[in-house]
Motif scaffolding. Structure first.
Motif, PDB file in Angstrom:
ATOM      1  N   PHE A   3       0.817  -1.222   0.000  1.00 37.01           N
ATOM      2  CA  PHE A   3       0.000   0.000   0.000  1.00 37.01           C
ATOM      3  C   PHE A   3       0.851   1.273   0.000  1.00 37.01           C
ATOM      4  O   PHE A   3       0.340   2.356  -0.275  1.00 37.01           O
ATOM      5  CB  PHE A   3      -1.020   0.014   1.152  1.00 37.01           C
ATOM      6  CG  PHE A   3      -0.454   0.172   2.534  1.00 37.01           C
ATOM      7  CD1 PHE A   3      -0.260   1.431   3.096  1.00 37.01           C
ATOM      8  CD2 PHE A   3      -0.130  -0.940   3.291  1.00 37.01           C
ATOM      9  CE1 PHE A   3       0.243   1.578   4.375  1.00 37.01           C
ATOM     10  CE2 PHE A   3       0.372  -0.805   4.578  1.00 37.01           C
ATOM     11  CZ  PHE A   3       0.564   0.457   5.124  1.00 37.01           C
ATOM     12  N   SER A  48       5.215   6.286  -2.770  1.00 36.65           N
ATOM     13  CA  SER A  48       4.225   5.886  -3.770  1.00 36.65           C
ATOM     14  C   SER A  48       3.046   5.237  -3.074  1.00 36.65           C
ATOM     15  O   SER A  48       3.232   4.389  -2.190  1.00 36.65           O
ATOM     16  CB  SER A  48       4.842   4.914  -4.775  1.00 36.65           C
ATOM     17  OG  SER A  48       5.850   5.559  -5.517  1.00 36.65           O
ATOM     18  N   LYS A  88      -1.339   3.986  -3.661  1.00 40.20           N
ATOM     19  CA  LYS A  88      -2.408   3.634  -4.593  1.00 40.20           C
ATOM     20  C   LYS A  88      -3.561   4.632  -4.439  1.00 40.20           C
ATOM     21  O   LYS A  88      -3.896   5.034  -3.336  1.00 40.20           O
ATOM     22  CB  LYS A  88      -2.900   2.214  -4.302  1.00 40.20           C
ATOM     23  CG  LYS A  88      -3.947   1.723  -5.279  1.00 40.20           C
ATOM     24  CD  LYS A  88      -4.151   0.236  -5.115  1.00 40.20           C
ATOM     25  CE  LYS A  88      -5.192  -0.304  -6.061  1.00 40.20           C
ATOM     26  NZ  LYS A  88      -4.889  -0.078  -7.475  1.00 40.20           N
ATOM     27  N   THR A  89      -4.153   4.993  -5.566  1.00 36.54           N
ATOM     28  CA  THR A  89      -5.365   5.817  -5.545  1.00 36.54           C
ATOM     29  C   THR A  89      -6.541   4.931  -5.948  1.00 36.54           C
ATOM     30  O   THR A  89      -6.351   3.789  -6.358  1.00 36.54           O
ATOM     31  CB  THR A  89      -5.266   7.015  -6.511  1.00 36.54           C
ATOM     32  OG1 THR A  89      -5.215   6.523  -7.848  1.00 36.54           O
ATOM     33  CG2 THR A  89      -4.049   7.873  -6.203  1.00 36.54           C
ATOM     34  N   LEU A  96       4.980   1.151 -11.247  1.00 40.46           N
ATOM     35  CA  LEU A  96       3.699   0.718 -10.696  1.00 40.46           C
ATOM     36  C   LEU A  96       2.561   1.052 -11.663  1.00 40.46           C
ATOM     37  O   LEU A  96       2.729   1.828 -12.598  1.00 40.46           O
ATOM     38  CB  LEU A  96       3.467   1.386  -9.332  1.00 40.46           C
ATOM     39  CG  LEU A  96       4.496   1.043  -8.258  1.00 40.46           C
ATOM     40  CD1 LEU A  96       4.338   1.942  -7.049  1.00 40.46           C
ATOM     41  CD2 LEU A  96       4.382  -0.418  -7.854  1.00 40.46           C
ATOM     42  N   HIS A  97       1.397   0.474 -11.413  1.00 44.28           N
ATOM     43  CA  HIS A  97       0.202   0.687 -12.229  1.00 44.28           C
ATOM     44  C   HIS A  97      -0.147   2.178 -12.280  1.00 44.28           C
ATOM     45  O   HIS A  97       0.215   2.950 -11.383  1.00 44.28           O
ATOM     46  CB  HIS A  97      -0.960  -0.117 -11.623  1.00 44.28           C
ATOM     47  CG  HIS A  97      -2.202  -0.084 -12.439  1.00 44.28           C
ATOM     48  ND1 HIS A  97      -3.176   0.861 -12.240  1.00 44.28           N
ATOM     49  CD2 HIS A  97      -2.623  -0.865 -13.457  1.00 44.28           C
ATOM     50  CE1 HIS A  97      -4.155   0.653 -13.107  1.00 44.28           C
ATOM     51  NE2 HIS A  97      -3.839  -0.395 -13.853  1.00 44.28           N
ATOM     52  N   SER A 106      -2.685   3.685 -11.531  1.00 48.18           N
ATOM     53  CA  SER A 106      -3.497   4.178 -10.413  1.00 48.18           C
ATOM     54  C   SER A 106      -2.633   4.541  -9.202  1.00 48.18           C
ATOM     55  O   SER A 106      -3.157   4.980  -8.182  1.00 48.18           O
ATOM     56  CB  SER A 106      -4.543   3.137 -10.005  1.00 48.18           C
ATOM     57  OG  SER A 106      -3.923   1.949  -9.568  1.00 48.18           O
ATOM     58  N   TRP A 107      -1.329   4.382  -9.320  1.00 46.13           N
ATOM     59  CA  TRP A 107      -0.405   4.750  -8.243  1.00 46.13           C
ATOM     60  C   TRP A 107       0.233   6.096  -8.547  1.00 46.13           C
ATOM     61  O   TRP A 107       0.483   6.429  -9.707  1.00 46.13           O
ATOM     62  CB  TRP A 107       0.695   3.699  -8.116  1.00 46.13           C
ATOM     63  CG  TRP A 107       0.257   2.435  -7.463  1.00 46.13           C
ATOM     64  CD1 TRP A 107      -0.571   1.478  -7.988  1.00 46.13           C
ATOM     65  CD2 TRP A 107       0.596   2.001  -6.164  1.00 46.13           C
ATOM     66  NE1 TRP A 107      -0.747   0.475  -7.088  1.00 46.13           N
ATOM     67  CE2 TRP A 107      -0.045   0.762  -5.954  1.00 46.13           C
ATOM     68  CE3 TRP A 107       1.384   2.524  -5.138  1.00 46.13           C
ATOM     69  CZ2 TRP A 107       0.080   0.041  -4.774  1.00 46.13           C
ATOM     70  CZ3 TRP A 107       1.521   1.814  -3.966  1.00 46.13           C
ATOM     71  CH2 TRP A 107       0.865   0.588  -3.788  1.00 46.13           C
ATOM     72  N   SER A 135      -4.766   4.796   0.636  1.00 52.47           N
ATOM     73  CA  SER A 135      -4.139   3.691  -0.077  1.00 52.47           C
ATOM     74  C   SER A 135      -4.270   2.399   0.723  1.00 52.47           C
ATOM     75  O   SER A 135      -4.628   1.345   0.180  1.00 52.47           O
ATOM     76  CB  SER A 135      -2.663   4.003  -0.342  1.00 52.47           C
ATOM     77  OG  SER A 135      -2.019   2.933  -0.993  1.00 52.47           O
ATOM     78  N   VAL A 171      -6.294  -0.993  -0.579  1.00 54.46           N
ATOM     79  CA  VAL A 171      -5.629  -2.293  -0.690  1.00 54.46           C
ATOM     80  C   VAL A 171      -6.276  -3.300   0.252  1.00 54.46           C
ATOM     81  O   VAL A 171      -6.543  -4.438  -0.130  1.00 54.46           O
ATOM     82  CB  VAL A 171      -4.114  -2.151  -0.433  1.00 54.46           C
ATOM     83  CG1 VAL A 171      -3.439  -3.505  -0.343  1.00 54.46           C
ATOM     84  CG2 VAL A 171      -3.479  -1.293  -1.527  1.00 54.46           C
TER      85      VAL A 171
END
Length: 113
Positions: A36, A47, A49-50, A71-72, A74-75, A94, A98
């Motif tokens: 996360f 970093s 996650k959103t 990272l993806h 969305s991060w 985040s 997760v």
């Protein structure tokens, strides 16, 4: 905000675990085995996650964050010197995203929120 304060916020999340999976001084925070928050070895950003690619794009467009490398989409990567309350909010958000994505069994094994 310092790396130490980011680690304090992450450690305060129920069931959060620290690791350095790549070696070299990374701070990788996980819940239920899922990441996360990550601070790289150099440590200028954290970093997180959103909730969506669109939210990440908005934060990047407004200058609040940068694209999180490796990272993806969305991060995002937030600078460690961002406003402490905003950084704490994004880390907690985040974590909740997760955690909510874990299986029911994995969620039940964690301490309550």
């Amino acid at each position: 905000m310092s790396r130490e304060l980011v680690n304090e916020i992450c450690a305060a999340q129920p069931g959060a675990e620290w690791s350095d999976p790549w070696g070299g001084g990374h701070d990788c925070w996980k819940v239920g085995g899922k990441t996360f928050a990550v601070t790289g070895a150099v440590g200028t950003h954290v970093s997180v996650k959103t909730d969506s690619v669109e939210t990440a794009a908005f934060l990047i467009e407004t200058g609040a964050a940068e694209r999180a490398p490796y990272l993806h989409a969305s991060w995002v990567a937030l600078p460690l010197d961002a406003a402490p309350d905003e950084l704490a909010h994004r880390i907690r958000h985040s974590y909740r995203i997760v955690r909510a994505g874990l299986t029911r069994a994995a969620q039940a094994a964690l301490p309550p929120l």
